[in-house]
Scaffold this active site. Structure first.
Site, PDB file in Angstrom:
ATOM      1  N   PRO A 194     -47.494  18.116-114.076  1.00  0.00           N
ATOM      2  CA  PRO A 194     -46.728  18.352-112.848  1.00  0.00           C
ATOM      3  C   PRO A 194     -46.240  19.795-112.750  1.00  0.00           C
ATOM      4  O   PRO A 194     -45.917  20.261-111.657  1.00  0.00           O
ATOM      5  CB  PRO A 194     -45.539  17.388-112.957  1.00  0.00           C
ATOM      6  N   GLU A 203     -43.044  11.371-120.884  1.00  0.00           N
ATOM      7  CA  GLU A 203     -42.395  12.473-120.172  1.00  0.00           C
ATOM      8  C   GLU A 203     -43.196  13.773-120.241  1.00  0.00           C
ATOM      9  O   GLU A 203     -42.916  14.728-119.537  1.00  0.00           O
ATOM     10  CB  GLU A 203     -40.983  12.702-120.711  1.00  0.00           C
ATOM     11  N   ARG A 206     -68.919  18.269-107.901  1.00  0.00           N
ATOM     12  CA  ARG A 206     -69.526  18.488-106.583  1.00  0.00           C
ATOM     13  C   ARG A 206     -69.992  19.920-106.371  1.00  0.00           C
ATOM     14  O   ARG A 206     -70.819  20.179-105.503  1.00  0.00           O
ATOM     15  CB  ARG A 206     -68.540  18.108-105.477  1.00  0.00           C
ATOM     16  N   ASP A 262     -70.609  21.316 -96.687  1.00  0.00           N
ATOM     17  CA  ASP A 262     -70.460  22.616 -96.040  1.00  0.00           C
ATOM     18  C   ASP A 262     -69.362  22.635 -94.993  1.00  0.00           C
ATOM     19  O   ASP A 262     -68.599  23.581 -94.911  1.00  0.00           O
ATOM     20  CB  ASP A 262     -71.779  23.038 -95.367  1.00  0.00           C
TER      21      ASP A 262
END
Ligand code: 9D3
Length: 244
Positions: free
Chosen positions: A82, A109, A147, A162
């Site tokens: 995070p 945590e 990808r 695209d």
């Protein structure tokens, strides 16, 4: 968890064709105590457990050794956290040129800061929202990286890709039937005037981006033509254009 990538869709095809490989390591297998403890209480107190550095270190070494066997000498070591830099397409594109990467996923945590300091090259976050651990973020990162790797997308997939890559949100899509719950397909899409269709789609992309993700427009300069198309679209929806 990672079988969602290996068992479905475009990512499955890439693994089946040996374009990419994925190896998962469970750091608990590198614990040395009878209870296989991967976590312990935080120094300084407070609720929540912290992942211990030693088993993670051994797990990381195992991952690096496995990649070295494949000829990958110095993979980038990424911690999904995070506290990381928010993921974006530019950084995914850069990562897709790496021969290999190691993705470290935390639970509880978080992990002992000394492990991060000693080992991690880069921290990546995927959203400003709490997720239970690093695995789903890692899967998302793997999918988006894959990808961009040559051979992963076929020509059909590439064409679709695209239209997403111009820094704008996509335009709306429609298929049969022409009338659905009283709603018609926009007239321009039925006419076959490809010039007009291209213009309409760009206009919808610009409009949606302006209304939903103005932050994207601030990072991307519009051409004169795009500005004019956007202004025209905004006038049509009765919204006032403020500033640029
Ligand atoms: C409720 C726990 N939080 C207390 C302030 C901190 C916290 C610790 C560990 C929140 C999430 C996590 C586990 N999350 C990840 O490992 C994670 C994550 C995320 O939660 N959001 C966005 N990107 C990522 S990348 C890894």
């Amino acid at each position: 968890m990672f079988s969602a990538l290996t068992d479905y869709g475009i990512t499955k095809r890439a693994f089946d064709n040996n374009i990419c490989t994925l190896m998962t390591i469970n750091p608990r297998d590198f614990t040395t105590d009878a209870y296989r403890r991967i976590d312990d209480k935080a120094y300084g107190g407070g609720a929540g457990m912290v992942m211990k550095a030693e088993p993670l270190d051994l797990a990381l070494q195992a991952g690096l050794a496995a990649q070295l066997k494949k000829g990958i000498a110095n993979p980038l070591k990424i911690y999904l956290s995070p506290q990381g830099k928010p993921i974006n397409q530019e950084m995914v594109n850069k990562l897709s040129t790496c021969k290999g990467v190691v993705l470290v996923c935390g639970r509880y945590e978080g992990i002992d800061e000394r492990f991060i300091e000693h080992n991690i090259d880069m921290e990546i976050s995927i959203a400003d929202t709490v997720i239970s651990g690093g695995e789903l973020p890692a899967m998302l990162l793997v999918d988006s990286i894959m990808r961009q790797i040559p051979g992963v997308l076929n020509d059909q997939d590439s064409a679709i890709n695209d239209s997403f890559m111009n820094g704008l949100l996509d335009y709306p899509h429609y298929t049969v039937p022409r009338k659905y719950k009283g709603m018609q397909v926009p007239e321009v899409l039925l006419g076959g005037n490809h010039e007009q269709i291209r213009k309409w789609r760009l206009q919808m992309s610009l409009l949606r981006t302006k209304l939903r993700r103005p932050d994207l427009l601030e990072r991307r300069n519009l051409t004169k033509i795009e500005s004019r198309l956007l202004e025209e679209a905004l006038n049509e929806v009765g919204t006032r254009l403020e500033g640029n």
